[in-house]
Design a protein around this motif. Structure first.
Motif, short mmCIF file in Angstrom:
data_model
loop_
_atom_site.label_atom_id
_atom_site.label_comp_id
_atom_site.label_asym_id
_atom_site.label_seq_id
_atom_site.Cartn_x
_atom_site.Cartn_y
_atom_site.Cartn_z
N UNK A 129 38.63 43.58 34.18
CA UNK A 129 37.30 43.27 34.70
C UNK A 129 36.75 42.02 34.03
N UNK A 130 36.88 41.92 32.72
CA UNK A 130 36.36 40.74 32.02
C UNK A 130 37.14 39.49 32.38
N UNK A 131 38.45 39.61 32.59
CA UNK A 131 39.24 38.46 33.04
C UNK A 131 38.77 38.03 34.43
N UNK A 132 38.50 39.00 35.30
CA UNK A 132 37.99 38.68 36.64
C UNK A 132 36.62 38.00 36.55
N UNK A 133 35.79 38.45 35.62
CA UNK A 133 34.49 37.81 35.43
C UNK A 133 34.65 36.35 35.01
N UNK A 134 35.64 36.08 34.17
CA UNK A 134 35.89 34.70 33.74
C UNK A 134 36.28 33.84 34.94
N UNK A 135 37.12 34.37 35.81
CA UNK A 135 37.54 33.63 37.00
C UNK A 135 36.34 33.38 37.92
N UNK A 136 35.54 34.41 38.16
CA UNK A 136 34.37 34.26 39.02
C UNK A 136 33.38 33.27 38.40
N UNK A 137 33.24 33.30 37.08
CA UNK A 137 32.36 32.35 36.39
C UNK A 137 32.84 30.91 36.65
N UNK A 138 34.16 30.69 36.55
CA UNK A 138 34.70 29.35 36.79
C UNK A 138 34.45 28.91 38.23
N UNK A 139 34.67 29.81 39.17
CA UNK A 139 34.45 29.48 40.58
C UNK A 139 32.96 29.19 40.82
N UNK A 140 32.09 30.02 40.28
CA UNK A 140 30.65 29.81 40.44
C UNK A 140 30.22 28.47 39.85
N UNK A 141 30.72 28.15 38.67
CA UNK A 141 30.39 26.87 38.05
C UNK A 141 30.91 25.70 38.86
N UNK A 142 32.13 25.82 39.38
CA UNK A 142 32.70 24.75 40.21
C UNK A 142 31.90 24.51 41.47
#
Length: 188
Positions: free
Chosen positions: A133-146
């Motif tokens: 879940x936390x790894x998925x949050x990191x990915x979503x954070x990167x996508x959101x920032x991009x």
């Protein structure tokens, strides 16, 4: 799991519990105190209700984590994740990460928290699942920032990149600690 490891986790929980609840009780009136000294802080009753609900949610999340934690790495992972989520929501609601809080790009960052909340429930706070879940949050954070950097904003792309990077590090650190907790529980 050895009884020493479990005892260490319990000892940390006993030490941290008063800090979590006491810290929340000290933080809640802080904006009111600030309002007495500056007009820059102008909270309404609804602002205090939302802030109180955020503090209560963070403390309840901490309590849930303490009930599941069997090793100190699980507890530390939980503290990082809860603290980062609290600060992400607070920043987003208070001033907005991108421009004003009403800017559409800020909804992207709330999606990160939605992934965390839904994912935590689905994996029932188990360490191995929480690492994912936390790894998925990191990915979503990167996508959101991009996406936010590409949107029409007044905010500097460098700020959004740095903000995103900081949270990716927090989510991944927590994921690694949850992974370590899962390995510790399997090894014993």
């Amino acid at each position: 799991m050895t009884s020493d490891t479990y005892s260490n986790a319990i000892a940390w929980i006993r030490v941290l519990r008063p800090f979590a609840w006491g810290g929340a009780m000290l933080l809640l009136p802080a904006p009111w105190v600030a309002m007495q000294f500056t007009h820059e802080v102008a909270w309404t009753g609804s602002d205090f209700i939302v802030f109180g609900a955020m503090l209560l949610t963070a403390c309840v999340a901490f309590e849930m984590a303490t009930r599941v934690a069997r090793v100190p790495s699980y507890l530390l992972a939980s503290l990082i994740a809860i603290g980062a989520a609290f600060l992400l929501l607070w920043a987003n609601l208070a001033v907005g990460i991108v421009d004003e809080p009403e800017h559409a790009a800020n909804l992207l960052f709330l999606g990160v928290l939605a992934v965390g909340a839904i994912g935590s429930g689905l994996v029932r706070l188990q360490a191995r699942g929480m690492a994912c879940v936390l790894a998925a949050m990191a990915v979503v954070q990167m996508v959101a920032g991009g996406i936010a950097m590409r949107m029409d904003t007044q905010e500097s792309p460098a700020f959004v990149l740095a903000f995103t990077g900081l949270y990716v590090v927090a989510w991944l650190s927590s994921a690694l600690l949850f992974h370590k907790a899962a390995k510790s529980c399997l090894a014993e």
